[in-house]
Motif scaffolding. Structure first.
Motif, PDB file in Angstrom:
ATOM      1  N   ARG A 189      61.137 -17.481  11.401  1.00 20.23           N
ATOM      2  CA  ARG A 189      60.113 -18.362  10.832  1.00 20.23           C
ATOM      3  C   ARG A 189      59.341 -18.969  11.980  1.00 20.23           C
ATOM      4  O   ARG A 189      59.921 -19.337  13.009  1.00 20.23           O
ATOM      5  N   LEU A 190      58.039 -19.084  11.858  1.00 18.13           N
ATOM      6  CA  LEU A 190      57.246 -19.754  12.883  1.00 18.13           C
ATOM      7  C   LEU A 190      55.966 -20.289  12.267  1.00 18.13           C
ATOM      8  O   LEU A 190      55.239 -19.555  11.588  1.00 18.13           O
ATOM      9  N   LEU A 191      55.684 -21.560  12.536  1.00 20.36           N
ATOM     10  CA  LEU A 191      54.451 -22.200  12.093  1.00 20.36           C
ATOM     11  C   LEU A 191      54.223 -22.003  10.599  1.00 20.36           C
ATOM     12  O   LEU A 191      53.119 -21.668  10.159  1.00 20.36           O
ATOM     13  N   GLY A 192      55.300 -22.195   9.834  1.00 20.41           N
ATOM     14  CA  GLY A 192      55.192 -22.204   8.387  1.00 20.41           C
ATOM     15  C   GLY A 192      55.085 -20.843   7.727  1.00 20.41           C
ATOM     16  O   GLY A 192      54.835 -20.762   6.528  1.00 20.41           O
ATOM     17  N   VAL A 193      55.280 -19.762   8.496  1.00 21.88           N
ATOM     18  CA  VAL A 193      55.132 -18.412   7.952  1.00 21.88           C
ATOM     19  C   VAL A 193      56.337 -17.581   8.393  1.00 21.88           C
ATOM     20  O   VAL A 193      56.796 -17.698   9.529  1.00 21.88           O
ATOM     21  N   ASP A 194      56.857 -16.744   7.473  1.00 21.44           N
ATOM     22  CA  ASP A 194      57.941 -15.826   7.846  1.00 21.44           C
ATOM     23  C   ASP A 194      57.361 -14.666   8.638  1.00 21.44           C
ATOM     24  O   ASP A 194      56.322 -14.106   8.277  1.00 21.44           O
ATOM     25  N   ARG A 195      58.062 -14.310   9.717  1.00 22.75           N
ATOM     26  CA  ARG A 195      57.626 -13.210  10.595  1.00 22.75           C
ATOM     27  C   ARG A 195      58.756 -12.202  10.683  1.00 22.75           C
ATOM     28  O   ARG A 195      59.921 -12.543  10.442  1.00 22.75           O
ATOM     29  N   VAL A 196      58.424 -10.979  11.083  1.00 21.23           N
ATOM     30  CA  VAL A 196      59.451  -9.951  11.277  1.00 21.23           C
ATOM     31  C   VAL A 196      59.343  -9.389  12.692  1.00 21.23           C
ATOM     32  O   VAL A 196      58.240  -9.239  13.223  1.00 21.23           O
ATOM     33  N   LEU A 197      60.506  -9.127  13.278  1.00 24.98           N
ATOM     34  CA  LEU A 197      60.569  -8.518  14.612  1.00 24.98           C
ATOM     35  C   LEU A 197      61.340  -7.216  14.496  1.00 24.98           C
ATOM     36  O   LEU A 197      62.293  -7.126  13.732  1.00 24.98           O
ATOM     37  N   TRP A 198      60.929  -6.229  15.249  1.00 26.32           N
ATOM     38  CA  TRP A 198      61.731  -5.012  15.374  1.00 26.32           C
ATOM     39  C   TRP A 198      61.444  -4.376  16.708  1.00 26.32           C
ATOM     40  O   TRP A 198      60.531  -4.802  17.424  1.00 26.32           O
ATOM     41  N   ARG A 199      62.265  -3.382  17.065  1.00 30.02           N
ATOM     42  CA  ARG A 199      62.088  -2.705  18.348  1.00 30.02           C
ATOM     43  C   ARG A 199      61.579  -1.286  18.135  1.00 30.02           C
ATOM     44  O   ARG A 199      62.109  -0.539  17.310  1.00 30.02           O
ATOM     45  N   ALA A 200      60.543  -0.925  18.901  1.00 31.52           N
ATOM     46  CA  ALA A 200      60.043   0.452  18.910  1.00 31.52           C
ATOM     47  C   ALA A 200      61.121   1.349  19.528  1.00 31.52           C
ATOM     48  O   ALA A 200      62.121   0.857  20.070  1.00 31.52           O
ATOM     49  N   ALA A 201      60.912   2.658  19.449  1.00 31.93           N
ATOM     50  CA  ALA A 201      61.922   3.606  19.926  1.00 31.93           C
ATOM     51  C   ALA A 201      62.263   3.367  21.396  1.00 31.93           C
ATOM     52  O   ALA A 201      63.401   3.580  21.826  1.00 31.93           O
ATOM     53  N   ASP A 202      61.293   2.903  22.195  1.00 33.09           N
ATOM     54  CA  ASP A 202      61.563   2.659  23.613  1.00 33.09           C
ATOM     55  C   ASP A 202      62.097   1.250  23.871  1.00 33.09           C
ATOM     56  O   ASP A 202      62.210   0.824  25.020  1.00 33.09           O
TER      57      ASP A 202
END
Ligand code: FES
Ligand code: CO
Length: 344
Positions: free
Chosen positions: A43-56
């Motif tokens: 969560r950041l600044l009132g909005v849900d965010r998503v993180l993921w990792r690229a193949a590298d």
């Protein structure tokens, strides 16, 4: 927008209209908490965010909402470095571009089917996110923490602490010298030494420094056994970040640098990290964290009791005196930068 309006507004609308705080880098999660095989929601600044990792292994960040039917993307999977929506399996690659729509395999997804991506980087053991790509007004630098690059110092991350107050209240508490003898009695202060010496404010590239502070500390760090005078130098390094340098009078005593990095989750909810850089190479990680934990859990109930939870930067309602100079400088900085998230 009031907090009540923000709560009613849909996430994407809130994301489309960020305040100046969005142009800064914010610490959202420990870097080792984003594995290669699955996405993670933050969560950041009132909005849900998503993180993921690229193949590298490179991090990717976007809002946690599928542009197709609004599903939460962090419930999905990572497939060959692409984020796969859990509902219809759309896949999003580098920079949030839509690369696959399983129900229409021959269809080349246009740019409008992609995710609005965010700038992201790893530093100080944390993942830092800046809302939007590197647009106008974007701040290039993370809050500085010079001790990170001093090879003689040991680095350690403490936290996160979830705190039910605004990020600016937490930064202001970190800069406050007058509470040591009360909140941290027997640790960072005592009631026989409650006077705050005259101190000065100096501008720095990222904010300002508080110089000439001194505190009598019965137990200034994990290994200290006797009280001593400690010189303090604080620096505010961003709207929700600061650092502290503790310099003991006797040159061979241990020196500590502490970075305070706060993620503003919502206007009245924050995530707090401490980055320690210390000369103590002997104590265990657990012992160093336990000391920081003891100190912060003394602050936390005070912080969560303060009303209003937003820091009164624009409104009146709180009174000040000469020992509150650092707090006044911090409020001025937020006002000058037009920071509205967590302020009132
Ligand atoms: Fe995400 Fe349909 S809602 S693919
Ligand atoms: Co405190």
């Amino acid at each position: 927008m009031s907090p009540a309006d923000a709560a009613r507004a849909p996430g994407p609308a809130a994301a489309a209209d960020p305040g100046p705080e969005a142009a800064h880098w914010h610490p959202v999660i420990a870097a080792d908490a984003v594995p290669p095989e699955r996405p993670v929601g933050v969560r950041l600044l009132g909005v849900d965010r998503v993180l993921w990792r690229a193949a590298d292994g490179r991090l990717q960040a976007a809002d946690d909402r599928c542009p197709h039917r609004g599903t939460r993307l962090s419930l999905g999977r990572v497939v060959d470095g692409a984020l796969e929506c859990p509902y219809h399996g759309w896949q999003f690659g580098d920079g949030g571009r839509c690369v696959r729509i399983p129900a229409a395999p021959g269809f080349e997804p246009p740019a409008g089917h992609g995710l609005g991506s965010h700038a992201v980087q790893e530093r100080h053991g944390l993942v830092w996110l800046r809302v939007g790509a590197a647009g106008e007004g974007a701040v290039a630098e993370l809050p500085s923490f010079e001790a990170e690059d001093d090879a003689r110092l040991r680095k350690l991350l403490c936290g996160p602490y979830r705190v039910a107050t605004s990020a600016p209240r937490i930064v202001e508490n970190f800069l406050d010298l007058a509470h040591f003898g009360f909140v941290h009695e027997g640790w960072l202060g005592d009631r026989a030494h409650t006077e705050v010496d005259d101190h000065g404010i100096e501008p720095t590239p990222q904010g300002f420094a508080v110089v000439g502070c001194r505190a009598w500390q019965p137990r200034s760090n994990q290994r200290s056994s006797t009280g001593r005078w400690i010189d303090y130098r604080y620096e505010v390094t961003g709207p929700y970040a600061a650092q502290l340098l503790k310099l003991p009078e006797d040159a061979d005593a241990e020196r500590d640098a502490i970075g305070l990095f706060v993620a503003p989750l919502d206007p009245e909810r924050s995530l707090v990290w401490f980055r320690l850089a210390v000369t103590d190479l002997a104590s265990s990680d657990e012992a160093l964290r336990a000391f920081q934990h003891a100190i912060f859990t003394q602050d936390q109930p005070i912080l969560e009791s303060q009303q209003p939870k937003a820091l009164p930067v624009y409104a009146g309602g709180e009174v000040h005196h000469a020992a509150d100079r650092a707090s006044a400088a911090y409020r001025r900085l937020l006002r000058e930068r037009g920071i509205t998230f967590g302020t009132v």
